[in-house]
Design a protein around this motif. Structure first.
Motif, PDB file in Angstrom:
ATOM      1  N   ASP A  43      -4.124   5.277   8.321  1.00 32.64           N
ATOM      2  CA  ASP A  43      -2.792   5.050   8.723  1.00 32.64           C
ATOM      3  C   ASP A  43      -2.476   4.570  10.467  1.00 32.64           C
ATOM      4  N   GLY A 156      12.592   4.459   0.743  1.00 29.88           N
ATOM      5  CA  GLY A 156      11.449   5.285   1.261  1.00 29.88           C
ATOM      6  C   GLY A 156      10.375   5.932   0.093  1.00 29.88           C
ATOM      7  N   ASP A 157      11.230   6.350  -0.845  1.00 30.31           N
ATOM      8  CA  ASP A 157      10.626   7.232  -1.957  1.00 30.31           C
ATOM      9  C   ASP A 157       9.478   6.324  -2.661  1.00 30.31           C
ATOM     10  N   ARG A 160       6.474   5.228  -0.517  1.00 29.83           N
ATOM     11  CA  ARG A 160       5.502   6.171  -0.447  1.00 29.83           C
ATOM     12  C   ARG A 160       4.699   6.197  -1.884  1.00 29.83           C
ATOM     13  N   GLU A 161       5.591   6.044  -2.892  1.00 26.58           N
ATOM     14  CA  GLU A 161       4.872   6.005  -4.342  1.00 26.58           C
ATOM     15  C   GLU A 161       3.935   5.066  -4.557  1.00 26.58           C
ATOM     16  N   GLU A 164       1.003   4.984  -1.566  1.00 24.93           N
ATOM     17  CA  GLU A 164      -0.074   6.286  -1.459  1.00 24.93           C
ATOM     18  C   GLU A 164      -1.381   5.990  -1.481  1.00 24.93           C
ATOM     19  N   ARG A 169      -3.703   1.393   5.734  1.00 26.48           N
ATOM     20  CA  ARG A 169      -2.031   1.108   6.160  1.00 26.48           C
ATOM     21  C   ARG A 169      -1.799   0.883   7.477  1.00 26.48           C
ATOM     22  N   PRO A 185       8.022   6.722   5.723  1.00 29.10           N
ATOM     23  CA  PRO A 185       6.742   7.068   5.105  1.00 29.10           C
ATOM     24  C   PRO A 185       5.578   6.654   5.885  1.00 29.10           C
ATOM     25  N   PHE A 186       4.530   7.403   5.833  1.00 29.32           N
ATOM     26  CA  PHE A 186       3.334   7.137   6.470  1.00 29.32           C
ATOM     27  C   PHE A 186       3.394   7.209   7.992  1.00 29.32           C
TER      28      PHE A 186
END
Length: 584
Positions: A43, A156-157, A160-161, A164, A169, A185-186
């Motif tokens: 990341d 956001g969820d 992330r899902e 991941e 990234r 996220p991240f």
């Protein structure tokens, strides 16, 4: 796959490179690129001011990762449909085939493509699909304007899902992070000395350094005040002057009256902005201008005003217009003068020739303001300047004076920072058919709205004196050359201000007004000084009492209640000098 093509992409894609930068990467791009490959991170967060060239930088990294075989596919996630196509065009120029038309219902894309471009909303609608795609091949995910991943919990969820499992990234943003406490996220957060978690960037390149490097244009803000009169639902007529201290309700309604297409304020400001555009085009022949409007109805009305002023039509881009991307492309490639866009359409507008803007909307969050101003700062050659016309509203004046401020996303904050209402930015992406200026919950009818030139803000300083539209004082600033280095802008602004002040003193000496009584003179001077102290408080955050104490130390004399007229004048002159300096 070779990185050769990416190495020859303009550092300021989609337009030619700024003066002195082609054909190599800009210094910041090369520095961030080298840092990335020294660390080899999974990341990496890059914060770079709008117009700095994040697209070129990200695609250079993508090309290198593909060339080395570290990744086999690229997924680009952005806020708008228009930006999907813009990224795909840029990627195509460096040999990375990206599908901007990919739909969730497809499941897979053609083998001709190395990757896809998606919106954050698209990812949140089917994160499992995008997770499966990410797991199928070693993937680099590029997040354009990563702060959008915090717009809603589902976004956001979903992000992330879906991502991941990504091999790499790369997160990008050009504007201050959100004020809410939705974690992005991240993004890495670290506690400061007070136990508050703040976002941590891996590389940061702000507006100040970019301006010093000649990567972005200097921005001249031209503020307009004026007399507003409106009628309430109860039939009462209220008068207020924009640019003077007002209550929150008064300010909201005066602001709304100023932006009302039926009033003269917006017509006079558009006329002034068009004069400025004409001057800029003497040096930059294809320079364009954009009005950022509040809603569809006012956007169309502003376009009619511009036709009356210029004799030419304006391109109008609305948030629900399926042809918006094509209109933006056509305008970008043309030499037409004016574009009118509705609010957050501005975030997807990347037109390097835009040099003049009119901020004719009510949204006053730092995030939106920075994004809007970012449409005008992309430099194509050394010396280009940007001019943005704004209502003389304290919130906007503060944001204009803080162009170089860098912010982090802060978690654990119990009370949101004033003015950082990101829900307004969320709303701004939706179609708006009604005005939404602060105060519109109190319906009224604009009776009269006239503009006066208030002042110019540049590099943290304030220049100029109040003047009528069309006056020589206003013309001094509208006539600034379109090609100036930042230090030349400051010199000319100080020169014009000195000339105006000298002319006013001569005029006062030639036609002396009846002398006011001593108590009237002192009362007027105290009022002027207190107003300046209030403006300085807004800019610096220093309490009023501290500012008055510093003025006493600098000028001598007793507290203001006991000070003579001459002592108060000395303090007024001193605080005005502070305002023309970048910092004290």
């Amino acid at each position: 796959m070779s990185s050769f093509a990416a190495s020859h992409l303009s550092p300021s894609y989609p337009d030619r490179a700024a003066w002195g930068t082609a054909p190599k990467l800009r210094a910041w791009q090369q520095e961030a690129f080298d840092l990335y490959f020294r660390r080899e991170p999974r990341d990496f967060l890059t914060v770079a001011t709008p117009g700095a060239g994040k697209t070129t930088y990200a695609l250079r990294i993508a090309s290198e990762l593909l060339s080395r075989g570290i990744v086999r596919a690229v997924t680009i996630v952005c806020p708008t449909e228009h930006l999907k196509r813009q990224w795909a065009d840029a990627a195509g120029r460096v040999g990375i085939a990206v599908d901007p038309e990919f739909k969730n219902s497809q499941g897979v894309t053609s083998r001709d493509y190395t990757g896809v471009a998606l919106t954050y909303a698209q990812v949140s609608m089917h994160p499992a699909l995008h997770r499966a795609r990410t797991e199928a091949r070693r993937t680099l995910v590029i997040f354009d304007e990563i702060h959008h991943a915090g717009d809603a919990k589902s976004w956001g969820d979903g992000v992330r899902e879906a991502f991941e499992p990504a091999t790499r990234r790369l997160a990008l943003t050009g504007t201050p992070f959100r004020s809410d406490t939705n974690p992005i996220p991240f993004v890495t957060y670290a506690e400061d000395g007070e136990g508050v978690r703040r976002s941590v960037s891996d590389y940061s390149y702000g507006y100040g350094p970019a301006l010093a490097d000649g990567v972005v244009r200097p921005v001249i803000f031209l503020a307009y005040a004026g007399e507003m009169r409106w009628r309430t639902r109860a039939g009462d007529e209220i008068t207020a002057t924009l640019g003077t201290p007002l209550t929150k309700d008064q300010m909201g309604q005066a602001w709304r009256a100023a932006l009302d297409p039926k009033g003269d304020w917006i017509r006079q400001v558009l006329r002034a902005a068009d004069k400025r555009l004409t001057e800029v085009r003497r040096h930059v022949p294809d320079a364009g201008a954009m009005v950022i409007a509040t809603d569809h109805e006012t956007a169309r009305a502003y376009a009619r005003h511009l036709r009356a002023i210029t004799g030419e039509g304006a391109t109008v881009v609305l948030s629900d217009d399926p042809g918006a991307s094509d209109k933006i492309k056509q305008y970008s490639a043309s030499e037409e003068r004016w574009l009118v866009a509705v609010r957050m359409v501005s975030e997807g507008v990347d037109i390097p020739r835009l040099a003049v803007g009119v901020y004719a909307t009510s949204v006053s969050t730092p995030l939106f303001f920075a994004q809007a101003v970012g449409r005008f700062v992309r430099a194509r050659r050394r010396g280009e300047t940007a001019s943005v016309f704004v209502p003389s509203v304290p919130t906007l004046m503060g944001l204009a004076g803080e162009m170089e401020a860098e912010r982090d996303h802060v978690l654990d904050r119990k009370i949101p920072e004033e003015g950082l209402d990101d829900f307004l930015v969320d709303e701004a992406r939706q179609k708006k058919d009604n005005p939404d200026v602060v105060g519109d919950e109190l319906p009224f009818e604009t009776v009269e709205a006239s503009a006066t030139f208030d002042r110019v803000l540049f590099d943290g300083g304030e220049f100029g004196t109040a003047a009528e539209p069309g006056s020589p004082e206003e013309e001094d600033f509208l006539g600034l050359p379109g090609l100036l280095e930042p230090d030349q802008v400051a010199v000319l602004l100080r020169k014009h201000q000195a000339e105006q002040q000298a002319a006013r003193r001569r005029k006062a000496a030639d036609a002396p007004a009846p002398a006011p009584s001593p108590h009237e003179e002192i009362a007027a001077l105290r009022k002027e000084l207190n107003g300046l102290v209030g403006a300085w408080n807004h800019r610096t955050g220093q309490p009023h009492g501290v500012i008055h104490a510093e003025l006493r130390r600098a000028c001598g004399g007793p507290p203001i209640a006991q000070a003579t007229a001459e002592q108060i004048r000395d303090r007024i002159d001193t605080i005005r000098k502070w305002a023309t300096q970048r910092s004290r």
